[in-house]
Every structure is written in structure tokens, then in C-alpha cells.
Design a protein around this motif. Sequence first.
Motif, PDB file in Angstrom:
ATOM      1  N   ILE A  79       0.858  -1.188   0.000  1.00 51.34           N
ATOM      2  CA  ILE A  79       0.000   0.000   0.000  1.00 51.34           C
ATOM      3  C   ILE A  79       0.891   1.234   0.000  1.00 51.34           C
ATOM      4  N   PRO A  80       0.664   2.170  -0.911  1.00 52.69           N
ATOM      5  CA  PRO A  80       1.511   3.369  -0.987  1.00 52.69           C
ATOM      6  C   PRO A  80       1.249   4.317   0.176  1.00 52.69           C
ATOM      7  N   MET A  81       1.879   4.043   1.318  1.00 54.73           N
ATOM      8  CA  MET A  81       1.718   4.889   2.490  1.00 54.73           C
ATOM      9  C   MET A  81       2.439   6.217   2.283  1.00 54.73           C
ATOM     10  N   GLN A  82       2.055   7.213   3.071  1.00 52.91           N
ATOM     11  CA  GLN A  82       2.733   8.496   3.020  1.00 52.91           C
ATOM     12  C   GLN A  82       4.173   8.329   3.486  1.00 52.91           C
ATOM     13  N   ASP A  83       5.067   9.157   2.935  1.00 56.23           N
ATOM     14  CA  ASP A  83       6.479   9.072   3.287  1.00 56.23           C
ATOM     15  C   ASP A  83       6.721   9.305   4.774  1.00 56.23           C
ATOM     16  N   ASN A  84       5.859  10.143   5.402  1.00 61.45           N
ATOM     17  CA  ASN A  84       6.057  10.425   6.825  1.00 61.45           C
ATOM     18  C   ASN A  84       5.504   9.331   7.727  1.00 61.45           C
ATOM     19  N   PHE A  85       5.077   8.209   7.149  1.00 63.57           N
ATOM     20  CA  PHE A  85       4.663   7.033   7.919  1.00 63.57           C
ATOM     21  C   PHE A  85       5.696   5.918   7.738  1.00 63.57           C
ATOM     22  N   SER A  86       6.961   6.287   7.820  1.00 61.10           N
ATOM     23  CA  SER A  86       8.027   5.338   7.484  1.00 61.10           C
ATOM     24  C   SER A  86       8.155   4.202   8.495  1.00 61.10           C
ATOM     25  N   HIS A  87       7.645   4.399   9.726  1.00 65.65           N
ATOM     26  CA  HIS A  87       7.764   3.355  10.752  1.00 65.65           C
ATOM     27  C   HIS A  87       6.481   2.543  10.927  1.00 65.65           C
ATOM     28  N   LEU A  88       5.457   2.828  10.132  1.00 64.86           N
ATOM     29  CA  LEU A  88       4.151   2.208  10.351  1.00 64.86           C
ATOM     30  C   LEU A  88       4.227   0.684  10.329  1.00 64.86           C
ATOM     31  N   LEU A  89       4.827   0.121   9.299  1.00 65.13           N
ATOM     32  CA  LEU A  89       4.881  -1.341   9.181  1.00 65.13           C
ATOM     33  C   LEU A  89       5.739  -1.965  10.275  1.00 65.13           C
ATOM     34  N   THR A  90       6.807  -1.260  10.667  1.00 67.55           N
ATOM     35  CA  THR A  90       7.666  -1.782  11.735  1.00 67.55           C
ATOM     36  C   THR A  90       6.926  -1.827  13.064  1.00 67.55           C
ATOM     37  N   ILE A  91       6.155  -0.768  13.363  1.00 64.51           N
ATOM     38  CA  ILE A  91       5.367  -0.745  14.606  1.00 64.51           C
ATOM     39  C   ILE A  91       4.402  -1.918  14.629  1.00 64.51           C
ATOM     40  N   ILE A  92       3.742  -2.140  13.494  1.00 66.40           N
ATOM     41  CA  ILE A  92       2.761  -3.230  13.408  1.00 66.40           C
ATOM     42  C   ILE A  92       3.454  -4.584  13.579  1.00 66.40           C
ATOM     43  N   ARG A  93       4.582  -4.763  12.928  1.00 62.60           N
ATOM     44  CA  ARG A  93       5.286  -6.049  13.020  1.00 62.60           C
ATOM     45  C   ARG A  93       5.806  -6.316  14.434  1.00 62.60           C
TER      46      ARG A  93
END
Length: 567
Positions: A450-464
Motif C-alpha cells: 500500500i503506498p503509504m505516506q512518506d512520513n509514515f516510514s515506521h508504520l509497518l515496523t510498529i505493526i510487526r
Amino acid sequence: MRNILRKAAEMAGGRCSLAISFEGEVVIVEGAASAKAFDRKGPGVVSAPIHFDEVHSGRLLMRPDGPEESVEYSRLLDFVTYSIQELVDMERARRSIAEEALAKYRELALFHRSVPNINASLHMRDVVNALIDECRLENYPGELGMIFLLEPSRKVFRLAVQFGFPFGTYLQPMVDSDLFQEVAASGRGEIVNDLDKDARWENELPGLGSMILIPINSPNRCEGVLILASRSTGIFEAAHRRSLSTLASVAGISVSNAFNFEGVQKLMSAILQALAEAIDARDPYTAGHSERVAHLAVAFAHALNEAGGYRSELFSDDELREIYYAGVLHDVGKIGIKEDVLTKRTRLPERRMDVIRARFQLLGQFDDFDWGQAFEYLSEVNKAMVPDASALEFVRKLGGRVMHRNGTDLRYLYDDELENLLLAYGNLTKDERREIQRHPAESERILQHIPMQDNFSHLLTIIRQHHERMDGSGYPDGIKGEDILPQSRLMAIVDIYDAVTQERHYKPAYTRSEAMKILRGEVEEGKLDIELTEFFLNNIENIELLSEQVKVTRATHLSALGNLSSL
């Protein structure tokens, strides 16, 4: 519904029995009377209708002990009927939301695949060719297709690409039809499953039986029209229109990409939200969990900011939004978890316990064995979260019991049953627990394209990382200490807090004080961040109050949250 009937019977002092029928068959009974006693034509039975859906119906039946009670309990009948109907309507609404959310997920999957292909080039020819290819890839009905684009300078629609028609077929008359002009002017797609019966069609292209027309819109105008057609009639459905509209909207983005980017992000957010709600809707015991975790996590982070930040570092507005979306989406990976594992209530399902009961009863006829008492004891173990050692030893001995008859060894319990019943804690086997533990990595896999916003660079890491622990005992990667992001450590705390304060299949809801003891126990075992957990526990009341404020604050305006002192 059974609980409602039971409460109603208690309110009546046990002087009446109640039942619910479904399509004429009594399916639930509470009280002293049997199902046979609820004949609608029998004496003393009063009833009221219940509507389960547009097709199925039933009735609430009441049978007071004496005929004089019928009038006295009519108000109780009305109240219970209203309560059950409200319950049925709420369940229907929940299922409808889940179905809509899953439809959004399928739309998102189509979006993910088509965006790179259709938006690979800003040349319109490449875009329309890619759009036609996507239509063919999806195997839509209709052996014919065409795309007309608006020439900006001349304000005239011209054929850009077609398939299925013989080479050299002149298709421009399509533009002159009232049907085409209405779709282009209104910006709304249309399905016509019998062109001969539509007054807007004057056989501009002879031989066509049905057609679906989808406008390709940019922010300011209709840039073109995508058309699929067939010589047959009645082949297009509303689902095709929705799906094709998604493809057309992707094509429109390439015409005016900069203007539409914000709209794409809003659509992504809405679909992701719907996806998270779909996961919650699979299990009524976890419904709302993702939203509550998101609210608590943002409130926690905001409270840290008000206290000077975590280790003097403040969370920015973008990081607060990132934490919010991580909370909403942290369990998205559960969509890939088997239903019977995700919603497992007991160690063995009811159907398997029925089989064991029948087996015990049969073997008890030929063996000196009190099967009833043994099965009752086994049932308690099956429902227990943490059975005591004596209970497990009883199961172990029962598993070793074999009856020899006619040269055959007949076991009382089989290996797969023992594997579940002998669990020291919980109701999940090792394999089932591994299945559940896949969900953080599965969440990352689902969301990574999913093309997340650039300022959400840690989103997937937080979820994982939201199930990782400070001592390395977490999953999926077993990382520990400073390798875990502060946002992930924060998320782990509120995830545990919400999980233990809500009722689940296997446990009741704990109080706030009980939840705080559990969190302190996790800290003592070295699993949670000491500094963050202590802050959370010391500020729990303010954080919960702030989380209520987060509920009514749009995710794009989290910076508008007030100070804790103002709550």
C-alpha cells in the motif's frame, strides 16, 4: 437470545416458560415447559412475531403456568419481543458492515494490482492500453470493449483503443448516442442489459445487446468513457460496475495525478479502516479492539508529550497519526488466520465433546466405568483456562485407559484429544499458537504494497513489532531491548491492557486494578518497557479520558488534542 429468555423467566418468578421458534420449529426453550408445550394453537400460549431477515421469520412464545397469567404477562411478552428484535437487528447490521468491509478489501486488492500497471506512464496511450489489459485480466463479461477520450482542444470524444470488433469497424457513432452523452455529462456509470429497451439507444452500433459504460473522471471533468459490450443481453451486474469504476478511477489519476493524490490517500484510509473493522467483526469478542488500541496508543503518546516526551523526545503530529493507523491496522493479519483458531472458545469444540460423550457412554456399558462423572470432569477441564495438576493427571490417566474387547483395543481418549486437553495453559495447541503468532508478520505482508505516506516510514515496523518483548520472548522475530521501537513498546502495553479489560472467549473482563497487576507482572518478568509501563500505570485515568477525546478527533487533526490539564 437464550440469556434474554432466561432473564425474562427470572423476572416472572419462574411462573412462566418462554421459547423462540424459527420457521415454525421451536429452537430455544427456557423454563419448566418442554418444546412440545409451545403449540401456538394450544391453550395458554401467547406469541409475538420476530423478523430475522427479509426471508426468515419466527415467533416469541410464552406459556404462563395458569391461563389467568396470559393477560398479566402480556407486557413482559412485548418487552422481551422488543429486546430480541433489537438484538437480531443489531446482529444483522454487524454482519452487513463486515460484508461491506470485505468488499472494500477486495476493491483495495484490485487497486494495489492496477495502480503500478495503469500509472506506470503519464502517456495517455499507455494508460488506456493498460486499462484495457486490466479489464481482460479480470475476465469481465463482454467480448467487446472500447475507450473514448476527450480531446481537450476540440471538446470531442475520440476512440482511443478497442478490442473485439473487426479491424476497421467505425465506432465513432457511439459518441452520438444519448446514452453515451448522459454518462459523460453526469459522471456516473450505467449498466444497460437490454439496449433495445432503452430509449437512449438508437442502434448506433448494430448488433449489440448489452453494455456497461464507466466514465473516466479527473477532478475537473470527465476525461473519457470506458465501455464493455456484448451481443448478448443480461450479462452485467452491479459488482462489475463497482470494480470497473475502481479501474477507471486509477486511470483518471494519471491524467491529473497531483490533484488526485490526496483523494487516493483518503480512499486508502477508508478501505484500511474498513479492513480493520472486518477483522474485528469476525469475532464479537474482539469487536472494537483495534479502534480502542489506536485511541489508547495516541492518548498514551500525547500524555508522554505533555510530560516532556519519552526520554526528552516528543512525538510529532505525523508520528501521532502514524501511531493511530498502526493501532487501527495492527491485527489486519488475522484475516489470514483460520476461523476456528481465531475464535476458539474451548480446548475441544462442542461437536468433538459430543463424540467423546457418546464414546464414554458406549464403553461404560461394557466396562466398570462411571462415564457420566468422568465426562463431567472432562468438560470442566475443556473449559478451564488453567486446570489444576490433579485435573490434568485425571485426563492423563483417562488417556491411558484402554478397554480390550473381541481382540480390539478401544481407547477412551485419542492422541489429538489429549494434545488439546492436557494443555497447561489456555486452549491453543503449539501449532494453533504458531498460527496466531503469524499475524504481525502477516499484517506487514498485507500492508507493505500500500503506498503509504512518506512520513509514515515506521508504520509497518510498529505493526510487526507490537508483540515483541523486551527480553526477546516475543514474536515474530524475537528481538529485544532497544531493537524494539518506542512506538512498538507503547503499542504492546495498550494492546495487553485492552485485551485483559475486555471479555474474551476464554476469560471474563478484568477490572482496571487487575489489569494493572498483570502489566506490573509483565514488567517484573522483563517483558515490557519499565519506564513506559510505569508512566502508563501512573497516568492511566488521564490516558483513558484522553482516549475518549481521540475518538471524536479526526485522524488528520490529532494535533488539535487538548492538554491533559484541560480534561
